[in-house]
Design an enzyme around this catalytic site. Structure first.
Site, PDB file in Angstrom:
ATOM      1  N   TYR A 280      70.644  58.906  -0.797  1.00 51.11           N
ATOM      2  CA  TYR A 280      71.625  58.456   0.203  1.00 51.11           C
ATOM      3  C   TYR A 280      71.540  56.953   0.407  1.00 51.11           C
ATOM      4  CZ  TYR A 280      74.189  58.261   4.640  1.00 51.11           C
ATOM      5  OH  TYR A 280      75.085  57.964   5.640  1.00 51.11           O
TER       6      TYR A 280
ATOM      7  N   SER B 131      76.645  52.372   5.625  1.00 48.64           N
ATOM      8  CA  SER B 131      75.571  52.713   6.565  1.00 48.64           C
ATOM      9  C   SER B 131      74.628  51.525   6.653  1.00 48.64           C
ATOM     10  CB  SER B 131      74.802  53.940   6.072  1.00 48.64           C
ATOM     11  OG  SER B 131      73.620  54.145   6.835  1.00 48.64           O
TER      12      SER B 131
END
Length: 253
Positions: A154, A141
């Site tokens: 995350y 990401s």
């Protein structure tokens, strides 16, 4: 489109980005091993690929289990002879600052996003080095490249995936194994609205992201899939150890 017939293992293959990656590799007539948890979704994905005429296997299990990862690689070699490409697409999102993140939240986030990548990549490399090389593509990401607020576990997990990608790429470059990461911003898929503390619509979340992206739009799963297929192709042979943002210019700011 890049055309090649390879043996491709895809984790998180039954939904979202993983499902789009399955379809993109199926278009290249690859042999596919679909790894997921949900039997119903997995069967639908299996049938879709089978109708396209590609050899396909569906394997259900816990991607954060190292023994399961080893078994998937072993069974793939037994059926198809080798592992040419591994795509680590499985993952979950956990929301909250560090103080709002429980021990279980932290462990689950790292199990799904980091441990799964490590276990499958380690097993794949052991196989690839015996058969002349291969490619690993990790779906990370852009939050693994920049700092933001509200998703401590995350962000830490995706940062770990980026650095694991770079470390393994250097370790195995001389073995003709390329290892890269794809780093999307928000992608228009169900996970985008998961784990919010209050109900929120897809349109609301998409608009928040659109407002922060210089190009003014979010990527589709198909766009992520096309980049993934390219990084696993012969055209990308000399690319390894990179984390490629696909985020409409967000990380350029």
């Amino acid at each position: 489109m890049t055309h090649f017939k390879k043996v491709v293992i895809i984790t998180g293959a039954t939904s979202g980005i993983g499902e789009a990656i399955v379809q993109a590799f199926a278009a290249t007539k690859a042999s596919l091993v679909l790894v997921g948890r949900d039997r119903e979704r997995g069967q639908r994905a299996f049938e879709t690929v089978e109708k396209l005429g590609c050899p396909v296997e569906l394997v259900l299990g816990d991607v954060a289990d190292s023994a399961f990862a080893d078994q998937v690689i072993k069974s793939t070699v037994a059926r198809f002879g080798k592992v040419g490409v591994l795509v680590n697409s499985a993952g979950i999102i956990g929301r909250g600052s560090a103080v709002d993140t429980t021990d279980d939240d932290w462990r689950q986030t790292f199990d799904a996003n980091v441990n799964s990548v490590f276990y499958f990549s380690r097993a794949a490399v052991k196989s690839m080095r015996r058969t002349g090389g291969g490619s690993i593509v990790n779906i990370a990401s852009n939050v693994g490249l920049v700092g933001c607020s509200g998703l401590a576990a995350y962000y830490a997990a995706k940062g770990a995936v980026v650095l694991l990608t770079r470390a393994m790429a250097l370790d195995h470059a001389k073995e003709q194994i390329s290892i890269n990461a794809v780093c999307p911003d928000a992608v228009n898929m169900p996970m985008l609205v998961s784990a919010h503390s209050e109900p929120v619509s897809v349109d609301e979340v998409l608009q928040r992201h659109v407002d922060s992206i210089p190009q003014g739009s979010v990527a589709s799963p198909k766009e992520i899939a096309r980049l993934t297929v390219f990084l696993a192709s012969e055209e990308a042979r000399h690319i390894t150890g990179v984390a490629v943002p696909i985020d409409g210019g967000f990380t350029a700011g």
